[in-house]
Write a protein that holds these residues in place. Structure first.
Motif, short mmCIF file in Angstrom:
data_model
loop_
_atom_site.label_atom_id
_atom_site.label_comp_id
_atom_site.label_asym_id
_atom_site.label_seq_id
_atom_site.Cartn_x
_atom_site.Cartn_y
_atom_site.Cartn_z
N UNK A 123 8.39 -5.86 -5.26
CA UNK A 123 9.46 -4.88 -5.39
C UNK A 123 9.75 -4.16 -4.07
N UNK A 124 8.73 -4.02 -3.22
CA UNK A 124 8.96 -3.42 -1.91
C UNK A 124 9.05 -4.49 -0.81
N UNK A 125 8.27 -5.54 -0.93
CA UNK A 125 8.19 -6.56 0.11
C UNK A 125 9.48 -7.38 0.23
N UNK A 126 9.99 -7.84 -0.90
CA UNK A 126 11.13 -8.75 -0.86
C UNK A 126 12.40 -8.09 -0.29
N UNK A 127 12.75 -6.86 -0.68
CA UNK A 127 13.94 -6.25 -0.07
C UNK A 127 13.81 -6.08 1.45
N UNK A 128 12.62 -5.76 1.94
CA UNK A 128 12.43 -5.60 3.39
C UNK A 128 12.62 -6.93 4.11
N UNK A 129 12.06 -8.00 3.57
CA UNK A 129 12.19 -9.31 4.23
C UNK A 129 13.61 -9.84 4.05
N UNK A 130 14.23 -9.60 2.90
CA UNK A 130 15.64 -9.98 2.72
C UNK A 130 16.50 -9.33 3.81
N UNK A 131 16.25 -8.06 4.07
CA UNK A 131 17.01 -7.33 5.10
C UNK A 131 16.77 -7.94 6.48
N UNK A 132 15.51 -8.21 6.80
CA UNK A 132 15.17 -8.84 8.08
C UNK A 132 15.92 -10.16 8.24
N UNK A 133 15.96 -10.96 7.18
CA UNK A 133 16.58 -12.28 7.24
C UNK A 133 18.10 -12.26 7.09
N UNK A 134 18.66 -11.08 6.89
CA UNK A 134 20.11 -10.99 6.74
C UNK A 134 20.60 -11.59 5.44
N UNK A 135 19.75 -11.55 4.41
CA UNK A 135 20.11 -12.11 3.11
C UNK A 135 20.80 -11.06 2.25
N UNK A 136 22.04 -11.35 1.86
CA UNK A 136 22.81 -10.51 0.95
C UNK A 136 23.10 -11.35 -0.28
N UNK A 137 22.45 -11.04 -1.41
CA UNK A 137 22.59 -11.89 -2.59
C UNK A 137 24.02 -12.05 -3.10
N UNK A 138 24.85 -11.06 -2.88
CA UNK A 138 26.21 -11.13 -3.43
C UNK A 138 27.27 -11.28 -2.35
N UNK A 139 26.87 -11.73 -1.18
CA UNK A 139 27.85 -11.84 -0.11
C UNK A 139 27.51 -12.92 0.89
#
Length: 182
Positions: A123-139
């Motif tokens: 719940x904390x790890x995935x959003x931080x790594x998503x942000x690092x990787x530039x991953x936007x689930x809806x865009x």
């Protein structure tokens, strides 16, 4: 490397995040200490794909769409639950495509080597790594997060990983040995 189900597959845990990393999140690379501190385990692992190094020096992975079992969402807990559910279904199936079976115009798929990181705090790890990787689930994103099969120590697991986000061959040089070196 084969992609058949191994009887040594483990029982999936819906609380654990399994993430395959092949670049700057690997041990010894600049993002590992910042984003992976507190990791439960790190194991050598391999997935099927093609690895490239962008002109900026950053790696990007391309995987066969046939291997993609799910796409990442904005809900980390739902994503680890999906990972556990599909891992249980995957273990029950008897067949999966073998490396090299594809119709991709730019060559066969091969092994890509990296590390399997296991975390207990998605719940904390995935959003931080998503942000690092530039991953936007809806865009539109630099990377997409997808769930694919991986091999590690003679067993098969399903892992989340980040792949090229535009759905086309990445620009840059292909790393034919499947290894990115920082």
């Amino acid at each position: 490397m084969t992609f058949s189900v191994n009887p040594q597959s483990e029982i999936p845990n819906p609380q654990l995040l399994r993430l395959f990393v092949y670049g700057t999140l690997k041990r010894g690379c600049w993002n590992h200490e910042r984003f992976c501190r507190g990791v439960l385990s790190v194991e050598e692992a391999v997935v099927r794909g093609r690895l490239y190094e962008l002109p900026s020096g950053i790696p990007v992975l391309e995987v066969p769409e046939a291997d993609v079992l799910a796409h990442g969402t904005a809900d980390p807990l739902a994503d680890v639950a999906t990972q556990a559910r599909l891992a249980a279904e995957f273990a029950a199936r008897a067949a999966h495509p073998k490396p090299g079976e594809n119709s991709a115009p730019s060559g066969r798929w091969g092994p890509v080597y990296g590390e399997l990181l296991t975390f207990d705090d998605p719940e904390t790890r995935l959003p931080a790594i998503d942000h690092l990787e530039g991953f936007l689930p809806d865009g539109r994103s630099l990377y997409r997060r997808v769930l694919v099969p991986a091999s590690t120590r003679g067993r098969r697991v399903l892992v989340w990983l980040y792949v090229e986000g535009a759905g086309r061959r990445p620009p840059g040089r292909r790393l034919a040995d499947g290894v990115w070196r920082a």
